[in-house]
Design a protein around this motif. Structure first.
Motif, PDB file in Angstrom:
ATOM      1  N   GLY A  33       9.062  -3.896   5.881  1.00 38.61           N
ATOM      2  CA  GLY A  33       7.807  -4.100   5.168  1.00 38.61           C
ATOM      3  C   GLY A  33       6.931  -2.862   5.195  1.00 38.61           C
ATOM      4  N   PRO A  34       5.631  -3.004   5.466  1.00 37.28           N
ATOM      5  CA  PRO A  34       4.699  -1.882   5.361  1.00 37.28           C
ATOM      6  C   PRO A  34       5.021  -0.687   6.249  1.00 37.28           C
ATOM      7  CG  PRO A  34       3.512  -3.951   5.458  1.00 37.28           C
ATOM      8  CD  PRO A  34       4.947  -4.281   5.752  1.00 37.28           C
TER       9      PRO A  34
ATOM     10  N   SER B 150      10.871   2.480   3.459  1.00 32.38           N
ATOM     11  CA  SER B 150      10.925   1.862   2.140  1.00 32.38           C
ATOM     12  C   SER B 150       9.635   1.111   1.814  1.00 32.38           C
ATOM     13  CB  SER B 150      12.114   0.885   2.054  1.00 32.38           C
ATOM     14  OG  SER B 150      11.977  -0.145   3.020  1.00 32.38           O
ATOM     15  N   GLY B 151       8.710   1.085   2.770  1.00 32.54           N
ATOM     16  CA  GLY B 151       7.415   0.452   2.573  1.00 32.54           C
ATOM     17  C   GLY B 151       6.330   1.502   2.403  1.00 32.54           C
TER      18      GLY B 151
ATOM     19  N   TYR C 244      -2.496  -4.256   6.394  1.00 36.23           N
ATOM     20  CA  TYR C 244      -1.364  -4.627   5.545  1.00 36.23           C
ATOM     21  C   TYR C 244      -0.867  -6.028   5.880  1.00 36.23           C
ATOM     22  CZ  TYR C 244       0.174  -0.625   2.694  1.00 36.23           C
ATOM     23  OH  TYR C 244       0.307   0.335   1.725  1.00 36.23           O
TER      24      TYR C 244
ATOM     25  N   LYS D 105      -0.088   0.002  -0.871  1.00 35.62           N
ATOM     26  CA  LYS D 105       1.038   0.191  -1.774  1.00 35.62           C
ATOM     27  C   LYS D 105       1.375  -1.128  -2.445  1.00 35.62           C
ATOM     28  CE  LYS D 105       5.673   2.223  -1.903  1.00 35.62           C
ATOM     29  NZ  LYS D 105       6.739   2.890  -1.091  1.00 35.62           N
TER      30      LYS D 105
ATOM     31  N   LEU E 258       2.951  -4.848  -1.074  1.00 34.70           N
ATOM     32  CA  LEU E 258       2.983  -4.918   0.386  1.00 34.70           C
ATOM     33  C   LEU E 258       1.710  -5.503   0.998  1.00 34.70           C
ATOM     34  CD1 LEU E 258       4.605  -1.449   1.200  1.00 34.70           C
ATOM     35  CD2 LEU E 258       5.703  -3.684   1.373  1.00 34.70           C
TER      36      LEU E 258
ATOM     37  N   TYR F 257       1.001  -8.819   3.747  1.00 34.81           N
ATOM     38  CA  TYR F 257       2.430  -9.019   4.002  1.00 34.81           C
ATOM     39  C   TYR F 257       2.691 -10.232   4.880  1.00 34.81           C
ATOM     40  CZ  TYR F 257       7.290  -7.588   4.132  1.00 34.81           C
ATOM     41  OH  TYR F 257       8.657  -7.551   3.949  1.00 34.81           O
TER      42      TYR F 257
ATOM     43  N   THR G 123       8.264 -12.057  -2.589  1.00 31.70           N
ATOM     44  CA  THR G 123       8.829 -11.072  -1.675  1.00 31.70           C
ATOM     45  C   THR G 123       9.971 -11.709  -0.900  1.00 31.70           C
ATOM     46  OG1 THR G 123       6.680  -9.989  -1.451  1.00 31.70           O
ATOM     47  CG2 THR G 123       8.319  -9.545   0.262  1.00 31.70           C
TER      48      THR G 123
END
Length: 398
Positions: A111-112, A116-117, A213, A236, A239, A242, A255
């Motif tokens: 996730g954040p 990839s977050g 986040y 972002k 995200l 989350y 998600t």
């Protein structure tokens, strides 16, 4: 920490899930096992998000604010010729506190936090410190002027010059034998302290952002909202909030489609950090032959490596068993469908904690020769990883 993904496992899990779906399609007499699993995992997700994840990140953000304030106090005292070693020791304690909560979070770097977050992990926890680059920054008059005027916003986006370890290097130092950690000397340069305050501010900003986040920007304190606004930090896409996305799978952007998907990410996070601790954090210095391998020492100035490794495994324990006594957990569900596996997981986690605890500091001087360090590579990087992979498979099976 750098994250390593285990794609073959995800592929295997995908095959198992596909087979399960096909079986259900062929047999319209659904026995309700999916509903039972969803109910069991749903009970585990809310305490995982609110207590384990957000609880840890909130404490980390609080500690990072305290660390920043103490770094500002060091700089001010230096400018007034009143800086004492006690002040540096005190700031070091705050660094240790913030650091512990970060290491206790490394089982949930998806996730954040992940690459990839929002990339917060790589931003605040890259090592070793790029000493040559830091020196070049300190000697660059124009850059230091920008940092002095703008604080964290003026910092360069260079690898190995920010985060926990750059801050560590300006609060701790090794003695002449390199076997004992000491508070940094009071003999700083003005530029070192300008830089220390800026990177401590940047670390604080990222820690507060990570809490926001997961919890939601409206759920953090007004003081923390002010920190994010001052830093100009935004979320972002996909995200934000989350934690809510995990607690409410299948809602809005989906998600997560269901609680099984949530649980699989939780266990994959545990697998990733077990793999990294065993095969990278411990494994590279223990078995590697290159200078990069030998220097791949986490928290070398504070001699906090073994504590870091241990806290990483505790993060797995908290994610699997729940951080508070009585919290519903994935362990509860696995115990209900495969009590032998649940006992095996708990034993594997404890075995990893026990063997890591036998490794002496300084890790840099013992990594390549200590028998327990060598054993830890297997106990953590192979045994624990495989056991957690069994959990991932069990989630798809039952």
């Amino acid at each position: 920490m750098r994250k390593f993904f285990r794609f073959p496992l995800y592929l295997a899990m995908g095959v198992l899930l596909a087979a399960s779906v096909m079986a259900c399609s062929d047999d319209n007499d659904d026995d309700g096992s999916d509903a039972v699993r969803e109910a069991g995992l749903k009970a585990a997700v809310s305490p995982y998000v609110n207590n384990t994840v957000i609880g840890t990140y909130t404490k980390m953000a609080d500690a990072s604010i305290e660390l920043y304030e103490k770094c500002v106090a060091i700089k001010n005292a230096f400018n007034q010729n009143t800086l004492t070693s006690t002040m540096i020791v005190d700031a070091g304690k705050s660094w240790n506190n913030a650091r512990q909560y970060w290491e206790l979070s490394e089982a949930f770097l998806f996730g954040p936090a992940g690459d990839s977050g929002a990339g917060i992990d790589g931003h605040i926890d890259t090592w070793p410190v790029a000493k040559v680059t830091v020196t070049a920054i300190l000697n660059n008059a124009d850059l230091m002027k920008a940092i002095q005027e703008k604080g964290a916003v003026g910092l360069p986006a260079e690898e190995g010059v920010l985060g926990f370890h750059a801050t560590e290097a300006l609060l701790f130092q090794l003695d002449a034998t390199e076997t004992k950690s000491e508070p940094h000397s009071t003999q700083y340069t003005s530029n070192e302290l300008i830089y220390l305050v800026a990177i401590a501010e940047d670390l604080m900003n990222q820690c507060v952002l990570l809490e926001a986040y997961w919890a939601g920007s409206d759920k953090i304190t007004v003081a923390k909202q002010t920190i994010l606004n001052k830093a100009g930090l935004t979320f972002k896409s996909g995200l934000a909030n989350y934690g809510s996305r995990m607690i409410n799978p299948g809602v809005n952007d989906q998600t997560y489609k269901n609680y099984l998907g949530v649980a699989q990410d939780i266990i994959q996070g545990c697998i990733d950090i077990a793999d990294e601790v065993g095969n990278q954090k411990i494994g590279r210095p223990v078995n590697g032959s290159s200078e990069d391998d030998k220097n791949y020492i986490e928290s070398p100035y504070s001699l906090n490596s073994i504590v870091d490794f241990t806290d990483n495994i505790i993060s797995i324990k908290n994610s699997y068993e729940g951080i508070n006594s009585g919290d519903a957990s994935i362990s509860d569900y696995i115990k209900s469908v495969d009590p032998t596996l649940d006992a095996k997981v708990k034993a594997s986690i404890q075995a990893a904690i026990d063997i890591i605890g036998k490794i002496p500091e300084p890790f840099a001087k013992n990594a390549s020769t200590n028998a327990d360090a060598k054993k830890a590579v297997t106990v953590v990087g192979t045994d624990l990883v495989k056991t957690l992979e069994e959990v991932a498979q069990a989630l798809s099976k039952y």
